[in-house]
Design an enzyme around this catalytic site. Sequence first.
Site, PDB file in Angstrom:
ATOM      1  CG  ASP A 310      -1.746   1.225   1.365  1.00  0.00           C
ATOM      2  OD1 ASP A 310      -2.374   1.607   0.373  1.00  0.00           O
ATOM      3  OD2 ASP A 310      -1.753   1.827   2.456  1.00  0.00           O
ATOM      4  CG  ASP A 509      -4.434  -0.983   3.384  1.00  0.00           C
ATOM      5  OD1 ASP A 509      -4.716  -0.842   2.183  1.00  0.00           O
ATOM      6  OD2 ASP A 509      -3.771  -0.164   4.048  1.00  0.00           O
TER       7      ASP A 509
END
Length: 617
Positions: A310, A509
């Site tokens: 990420d 996430d």
Amino acid sequence: MEYASADRLKKALLLIALAGLVTGLALYSAGRIDAAGIVWSAGVVPVLAALLVEILRSLFRGEVGLDIVAALSMSAALAFGETLAAAVVAVMFSGGTFLESFAEGRARREMQDLLSRVPRVATRHRNGALEDVPLDDIEPGDRLLIRQGDTVPVDGTIASDTAFLDTSALTGESLPVRLARGREAMSGSTNAGEAFDLKAIRRARESTYAGIVRLVEEAQGSKAPMSRLADRWSLAFLAVTVALASTAWWFTSDPIRAVAVLVVATPCPLILAVPVALVAGLSRAAHFGVLIKGAKPLEAMARIRTLIVDKTGTLTEGRPRIVSIDSHIGISEVELLRFAAALEQASQHPVAQAIVAIAKEQGLTLPVPSEVAEIPGEGVVGSVQGRKIVVGGASFVARRIGQNTDNHSSLAAGSVLVAVAVDGKMAGHLVMADPLRKGVETLFKRLRQEGVARILLATGDRPDVAERVAEGLGLDGLRAGLTPDQKVLLVLTERKNGPVMMVGDGVNDAPALAAADVGVAMGARGAAASAEAADVVLLVDQVDRLGPGIVIARRARRIAIESVVAGISLSVLGMVAAAFGYLTPVQGALLQEIIDVAVILNALRALRITPPELPDG
């Protein structure tokens, strides 16, 4: 407590078997052969009985292991009058299980250090006095006194001017960290300086340290696929052992040959090496601030082929930083920052809070603003020490002071421009950006050396911002503008190339972390949802700790495999030698114990793994 009682039982059985063996040898030397046989048998029976109980429990759980070989060898030796061999096997088997327990305890030591540091009470300020209260009574907002040497009981912010915290037990950092007023302190850290006050921001059960303790306890009870594979291998090994023993008896009509074969196969390195090496790897990773939630994710971590990272808060710091300050009307850069930060104290906007935090980090004293008015999404106006201040977007500030908006087309993608006006004049601009974390390039090079074939960036941010961040990192792919569902789809798509690791820190996430073979959460500041969904938590807010974690996982797995292969090979050679009559039952028992000790000592090498990026400390 369960481990302690099991250790006491293993120690007692070892002492009984050892006493029987030594006493029997003394009687045998004195010519009392019949009495020696009785004593040897008496020393074997308790060990054999305990072993049979454990075998029945395992069978009830649906598990079949090589303990059956140990039971067969002792029973056969007693049945055919080889009482000395049975006594040696009893001593060697009980000694081996005790040594295994000792080795696992040694491997768990650093994890147990974490558990032993959990404080029971905290000192709280209340009505001008101090009181000791249980941890469960602490509420967010309580002001706590942290004395020198105390462990920080809950997550909180520093309420004194400075604090020096030793985070080595959590992160492996050897030097104390200096934290200024307002900075967040992680529970489980130790006060390495003078006493300071802490303002609690979470309850004890919701704090970082409580989460770590839960994860450690779960990790200690886990079982890796390699361990389950070893269990399946043990069935094949058991079949080979029984077949070889039966064949030797059949062709020679000598049951002692069969006893010797069974003795050499007791116990097998398969049931010793794997758990010791993997638990040692878990312990070693925790020492460097990488908390792996069990042996299963440790083994999966060792086989990773694709890494998906990420952006915000993982690849970047996740906190806007001032890249440059441009002053126009003779006001210094420091003064410009002070005016802006003083006014921004009245706003809850993330950029405003970042400016305030940066000013405090630089030690600036911020006066209280007055006559403040905030225009949501635009900016803030007010007075600071009698001067009219406007802070916000460039167009907003220009309109407020009646000027044309400057052209800032050269501003880098992802940067934020904050304009500041003082007394009706444009005083300057603050250029802010979310910088790339230090050590990212080195991390990616290390991971490629360790066999990670693909590295991708996945973010919900705009493509131009993602491209700017990824520039020069040599990534194999970049996916921008992704929703949480699309991140999950990316993980599932990449799994066709091999095991996938996903690294993230936000709530968005969490689904992707759960979908990956190994999910890694930035635990120091990351969202609780991502930490719960992840298999690995980085206790220090540095993504480059991922490198040492993977190095430790790969080496621990390799050590486990080496131990198994070497141990099994030596055991098979010994069994063949026993089948051909080159080893007596007593000699076979001694040989197998040497093999077991060597295997366990080799597995403990995992405790000495030192990743090249970090010194041991």
